[in-house]
Motif scaffolding. Structure first.
Motif, PDB file in Angstrom:
ATOM      1  N   ILE A 105       0.849  -1.208   0.000  1.00 13.49           N
ATOM      2  CA  ILE A 105       0.000   0.000   0.000  1.00 13.49           C
ATOM      3  C   ILE A 105       0.872   1.242   0.000  1.00 13.49           C
ATOM      4  N   LEU A 106       1.867   1.256   0.898  1.00 11.60           N
ATOM      5  CA  LEU A 106       2.765   2.418   0.981  1.00 11.60           C
ATOM      6  C   LEU A 106       3.519   2.614  -0.330  1.00 11.60           C
ATOM      7  N   THR A 107       3.964   1.519  -0.923  1.00 10.32           N
ATOM      8  CA  THR A 107       4.689   1.606  -2.198  1.00 10.32           C
ATOM      9  C   THR A 107       3.781   2.189  -3.270  1.00 10.32           C
ATOM     10  N   SER A 108       2.543   1.741  -3.310  1.00 11.49           N
ATOM     11  CA  SER A 108       1.639   2.277  -4.339  1.00 11.49           C
ATOM     12  C   SER A 108       1.348   3.752  -4.080  1.00 11.49           C
ATOM     13  N   ILE A 109       1.233   4.131  -2.788  1.00 11.23           N
ATOM     14  CA  ILE A 109       1.001   5.554  -2.477  1.00 11.23           C
ATOM     15  C   ILE A 109       2.201   6.387  -2.929  1.00 11.23           C
ATOM     16  N   VAL A 110       3.400   5.872  -2.585  1.00  9.79           N
ATOM     17  CA  VAL A 110       4.620   6.590  -2.995  1.00  9.79           C
ATOM     18  C   VAL A 110       4.688   6.686  -4.507  1.00  9.79           C
ATOM     19  N   ASP A 111       4.389   5.587  -5.184  1.00 10.74           N
ATOM     20  CA  ASP A 111       4.408   5.610  -6.661  1.00 10.74           C
ATOM     21  C   ASP A 111       3.426   6.649  -7.188  1.00 10.74           C
ATOM     22  N   GLU A 112       2.231   6.682  -6.592  1.00  8.27           N
ATOM     23  CA  GLU A 112       1.231   7.666  -7.040  1.00  8.27           C
ATOM     24  C   GLU A 112       1.742   9.089  -6.806  1.00  8.27           C
ATOM     25  N   GLU A 113       2.360   9.280  -5.616  1.00  9.50           N
ATOM     26  CA  GLU A 113       2.898  10.605  -5.291  1.00  9.50           C
ATOM     27  C   GLU A 113       3.978  10.998  -6.292  1.00  9.50           C
ATOM     28  N   GLU A 114       4.866  10.036  -6.575  1.00 13.03           N
ATOM     29  CA  GLU A 114       5.956  10.326  -7.514  1.00 13.03           C
ATOM     30  C   GLU A 114       5.388  10.621  -8.902  1.00 13.03           C
ATOM     31  N   THR A 115       4.424   9.805  -9.304  1.00 11.29           N
ATOM     32  CA  THR A 115       3.791  10.006 -10.615  1.00 11.29           C
ATOM     33  C   THR A 115       3.120  11.372 -10.651  1.00 11.29           C
ATOM     34  N   SER A 116       2.439  11.700  -9.589  1.00  8.33           N
ATOM     35  CA  SER A 116       1.755  12.979  -9.505  1.00  8.33           C
ATOM     36  C   SER A 116       2.766  14.128  -9.540  1.00  8.33           C
ATOM     37  N   ALA A 117       3.883  13.938  -8.811  1.00  9.33           N
ATOM     38  CA  ALA A 117       4.908  14.993  -8.782  1.00  9.33           C
ATOM     39  C   ALA A 117       5.518  15.177 -10.165  1.00  9.33           C
ATOM     40  N   VAL A 118       5.814  14.074 -10.828  1.00  9.09           N
ATOM     41  CA  VAL A 118       6.387  14.158 -12.182  1.00  9.09           C
ATOM     42  C   VAL A 118       5.385  14.816 -13.113  1.00  9.09           C
ATOM     43  N   SER A 119       4.146  14.414 -12.998  1.00  9.98           N
ATOM     44  CA  SER A 119       3.094  14.980 -13.832  1.00  9.98           C
ATOM     45  C   SER A 119       2.962  16.476 -13.574  1.00  9.98           C
ATOM     46  N   ASN A 120       3.011  16.885 -12.303  1.00  4.98           N
ATOM     47  CA  ASN A 120       2.933  18.314 -11.960  1.00  4.98           C
ATOM     48  C   ASN A 120       4.122  19.078 -12.519  1.00  4.98           C
ATOM     49  N   GLN A 121       5.308  18.442 -12.454  1.00  2.00           N
ATOM     50  CA  GLN A 121       6.497  19.098 -13.000  1.00  2.00           C
ATOM     51  C   GLN A 121       6.333  19.309 -14.493  1.00  2.00           C
ATOM     52  N   GLN A 122       5.829  18.296 -15.166  1.00  2.00           N
ATOM     53  CA  GLN A 122       5.657  18.402 -16.613  1.00  2.00           C
ATOM     54  C   GLN A 122       4.642  19.482 -16.955  1.00  2.00           C
ATOM     55  N   GLU A 123       3.568  19.529 -16.167  1.00  2.00           N
ATOM     56  CA  GLU A 123       2.567  20.562 -16.410  1.00  2.00           C
ATOM     57  C   GLU A 123       3.161  21.946 -16.171  1.00  2.00           C
ATOM     58  N   GLY A 124       3.953  21.980 -15.087  1.00  4.63           N
ATOM     59  CA  GLY A 124       4.601  23.268 -14.783  1.00  4.63           C
ATOM     60  C   GLY A 124       5.511  23.701 -15.902  1.00  4.63           C
ATOM     61  N   LYS A 125       6.275  22.793 -16.501  1.00  5.66           N
ATOM     62  CA  LYS A 125       7.161  23.112 -17.613  1.00  5.66           C
ATOM     63  C   LYS A 125       6.351  23.551 -18.817  1.00  5.66           C
ATOM     64  N   LYS A 126       5.251  22.842 -19.080  1.00  7.24           N
ATOM     65  CA  LYS A 126       4.405  23.210 -20.222  1.00  7.24           C
ATOM     66  C   LYS A 126       3.864  24.617 -20.044  1.00  7.24           C
ATOM     67  N   GLU A 127       3.421  24.936 -18.833  1.00  2.00           N
ATOM     68  CA  GLU A 127       2.887  26.271 -18.571  1.00  2.00           C
ATOM     69  C   GLU A 127       3.969  27.313 -18.769  1.00  2.00           C
ATOM     70  N   GLU A 128       5.181  26.986 -18.317  1.00  2.00           N
ATOM     71  CA  GLU A 128       6.284  27.937 -18.480  1.00  2.00           C
ATOM     72  C   GLU A 128       6.572  28.145 -19.955  1.00  2.00           C
ATOM     73  N   GLU A 129       6.595  27.032 -20.680  1.00  5.67           N
ATOM     74  CA  GLU A 129       6.869  27.126 -22.113  1.00  5.67           C
ATOM     75  C   GLU A 129       5.790  27.954 -22.801  1.00  5.67           C
ATOM     76  N   GLN A 130       4.534  27.744 -22.381  1.00  2.00           N
ATOM     77  CA  GLN A 130       3.437  28.479 -22.995  1.00  2.00           C
ATOM     78  C   GLN A 130       3.570  29.974 -22.663  1.00  2.00           C
ATOM     79  N   GLN A 131       3.949  30.230 -21.396  1.00  2.00           N
ATOM     80  CA  GLN A 131       4.093  31.632 -21.013  1.00  2.00           C
ATOM     81  C   GLN A 131       5.263  32.285 -21.760  1.00  2.00           C
ATOM     82  N   GLN A 132       6.336  31.497 -21.961  1.00  2.00           N
ATOM     83  CA  GLN A 132       7.465  32.057 -22.666  1.00  2.00           C
ATOM     84  C   GLN A 132       7.123  32.277 -24.128  1.00  2.00           C
ATOM     85  N   GLN A 133       6.311  31.441 -24.661  1.00  4.90           N
ATOM     86  CA  GLN A 133       5.939  31.572 -26.069  1.00  4.90           C
ATOM     87  C   GLN A 133       5.043  32.772 -26.253  1.00  4.90           C
ATOM     88  N   GLN A 134       4.342  33.119 -25.258  1.00  4.41           N
ATOM     89  CA  GLN A 134       3.422  34.251 -25.384  1.00  4.41           C
ATOM     90  C   GLN A 134       4.205  35.476 -25.206  1.00  4.41           C
TER      91      GLN A 134
END
Length: 134
Positions: A105-134
Motif C-alpha cells: 500500500i505504501l509503495t503504491s502511495i509513494v508511486d502515485e505521489e511520484e507520478t503525480s509529482a512528475v506529472s505536476n512538474q511536466q505541467e509546470g514546464k508546459k505552462e512555463e513554455e506556454q508563457q514564454q511563447q506568449q
C-alpha cells in the motif's frame, strides 16, 4: 542258682541290647532331624535368594517405569514446545503478511505521489513554455 544268675545276666544283657537299640534309634532320629533342619535351612536360603532376586527385578522394573514416565513427560514437554513454536510461527507469518500488505500500500502511495509529482512538474514546464511563447 547259677542258672538263675545266668538267666538274670542274659536278661540284663537283653535289656542292655534293647537300650543300645533304643539309643541307636534315637541317634538315627536325631540324625534325621538334623538332616531335615539342614534341608530346611537350604530351602530357606534358596527362598531368601529368590526373594532378593524378585526384589531386584521389581526395583529394576520400577526404574524402567520411572524412566519411561520421564521420557513420556519429556516428549509431552517437547510436543507442547513444538505446538507453541508452531503457533508463534503462524503469528509471525500473519504479521509478515500484514507488513507485506502495508508495504505494498505504501509503495503504491509513494508511486502515485511520484507520478503525480512528475506529472505536476511536466505541467509546470508546459505552462512555463506556454508563457514564454506568449
Amino acid at each position: 542258682k547259677q542258672t538263675e544268675v545266668k538267666q538274670t545276666e542274659v536278661k540284663q544283657t537283653e535289656v542292655k541290647q534293647t537300650e543300645v537299640k533304643q539309643t541307636e534309634v534315637l541317634q538315627a532320629e536325631v540324625k534325621q532331624t538334623e538332616e531335615q533342619l539342614i534341608i530346611k535351612e537350604d530351602v530357606n536360603q534358596i527362598n531368601e535368594k529368590d526373594l532378593k532376586l524378585n526384589l531386584e527385578e521389581q526395583e529394576e522394573q520400577k526404574k524402567e517405569l520411572e524412566n519411561q514416565e520421564a521420557q513420556e513427560k519429556e516428549k509431552q514437554s517437547e510436543k507442547i514446545s513444538l505446538e507453541g513454536l508452531e503457533k508463534g510461527k503462524y503469528k509471525i507469518t500473519q504479521q509478515r503478511s500484514r507488513i507485506d500488505t502495508e508495504e505494498e500500500i505504501l509503495t503504491s502511495i509513494v508511486d502515485e505521489e511520484e507520478t503525480s509529482a512528475v506529472s505536476n512538474q511536466q505541467e509546470g514546464k508546459k505552462e512555463e513554455e506556454q508563457q514564454q511563447q506568449q
